[in-house]
Write a protein that holds these residues in place. Structure first.
Motif, short mmCIF file in Angstrom:
data_model
loop_
_atom_site.label_atom_id
_atom_site.label_comp_id
_atom_site.label_asym_id
_atom_site.label_seq_id
_atom_site.Cartn_x
_atom_site.Cartn_y
_atom_site.Cartn_z
N LEU A 1 0.83 -1.19 0.00
CA LEU A 1 0.00 0.00 0.00
C LEU A 1 0.87 1.25 0.00
O LEU A 1 1.95 1.26 0.59
N PRO A 2 0.42 2.29 -0.62
CA PRO A 2 1.18 3.54 -0.57
C PRO A 2 1.26 4.05 0.87
O PRO A 2 0.40 3.78 1.69
N PHE A 3 2.33 4.74 1.16
CA PHE A 3 2.49 5.30 2.49
C PHE A 3 3.11 6.68 2.38
O PHE A 3 3.69 7.03 1.36
N ARG A 4 2.94 7.45 3.42
CA ARG A 4 3.49 8.80 3.46
C ARG A 4 4.91 8.73 3.99
O ARG A 4 5.17 8.10 5.02
N ILE A 5 5.84 9.34 3.29
CA ILE A 5 7.24 9.33 3.71
C ILE A 5 7.45 10.45 4.72
O ILE A 5 7.08 11.59 4.48
N ARG A 6 8.04 10.09 5.86
CA ARG A 6 8.33 11.08 6.91
C ARG A 6 9.84 11.09 7.12
O ARG A 6 10.43 10.07 7.48
N LEU A 7 10.45 12.22 6.89
CA LEU A 7 11.89 12.35 7.04
C LEU A 7 12.24 13.30 8.17
O LEU A 7 11.47 14.21 8.48
N ARG A 8 13.40 13.08 8.75
CA ARG A 8 13.91 14.04 9.73
C ARG A 8 14.23 15.33 8.99
O ARG A 8 14.46 15.33 7.77
N PRO A 9 14.27 16.47 9.70
CA PRO A 9 14.45 17.77 9.02
C PRO A 9 15.67 17.84 8.10
O PRO A 9 15.56 18.33 6.97
N ALA A 10 16.83 17.33 8.52
CA ALA A 10 18.03 17.41 7.67
C ALA A 10 17.84 16.57 6.41
O ALA A 10 18.24 16.99 5.32
N SER A 11 17.23 15.41 6.55
CA SER A 11 16.99 14.56 5.39
C SER A 11 15.96 15.20 4.46
O SER A 11 16.10 15.17 3.24
N GLN A 12 14.93 15.79 5.04
CA GLN A 12 13.90 16.47 4.25
C GLN A 12 14.53 17.58 3.43
O GLN A 12 14.26 17.71 2.23
N ALA A 13 15.39 18.38 4.05
CA ALA A 13 16.03 19.48 3.34
C ALA A 13 16.94 18.96 2.24
O ALA A 13 17.02 19.54 1.15
#
Length: 128
Positions: A1-13
């Motif tokens: 199933l599709p899922f929402r990716i949640r990254l830590r702030p440094a990874s997100q940036a």
């Protein structure tokens, strides 16, 4: 199933692209599990190392990262242990030690992919 990716702030940036979707696509096809890589980040600028885990230690290595389970539910715990034993017996397990800098990400991915290529070329040896 599709899922929402949640990254830590440094990874997100680091990975964020304007307008990029952060929902992984659903997979419809079967993909065999060729190897398991247990990631062991190092706070120092340690060299990247990938080490094969002996089969006798593979169960412990993968179970450490198993989803949380209710130890009071003996049926579910038994099922989980059987599945992890099955996986540890059949799938090669590796530890990957790496530094925590994004500059090392490309070499890390290249090393893991090279190891997977080696695994797919190697003959299966019972009791390895």
């Amino acid at each position: 199933l599709p899922f929402r990716i949640r990254l830590r702030p440094a990874s997100q940036a680091f990975f964020d692209e304007p307008g990029a979707s952060h929902v992984a696509p659903a997979r419809q096809d079967f993909v065999p599990l060729l190897a398991i890589f247990v990631l062991l980040p190092e706070t120092s600028a340690a060299a990247l190392t990938i080490t094969r885990v002996p089969r006798r230690s593979a169960f412990s290595a993968v179970l450490t990262h198993a989803h949380c389970f209710d130890e009071c539910d003996q049926t579910e715990t038994s099922r989980l242990v059987r599945h992890y034993l099955h996986i540890a017996e059949r799938v090669p397990v590796f530890t990957v030690r790496y530094g925590l800098d994004f500059a090392g990400l490309a070499p890390l991915v290249d090393a893991v992919l090279a190891q997977v290529r080696d695994v797919t070329r190697a003959p299966v040896v019972s009791g390895e």
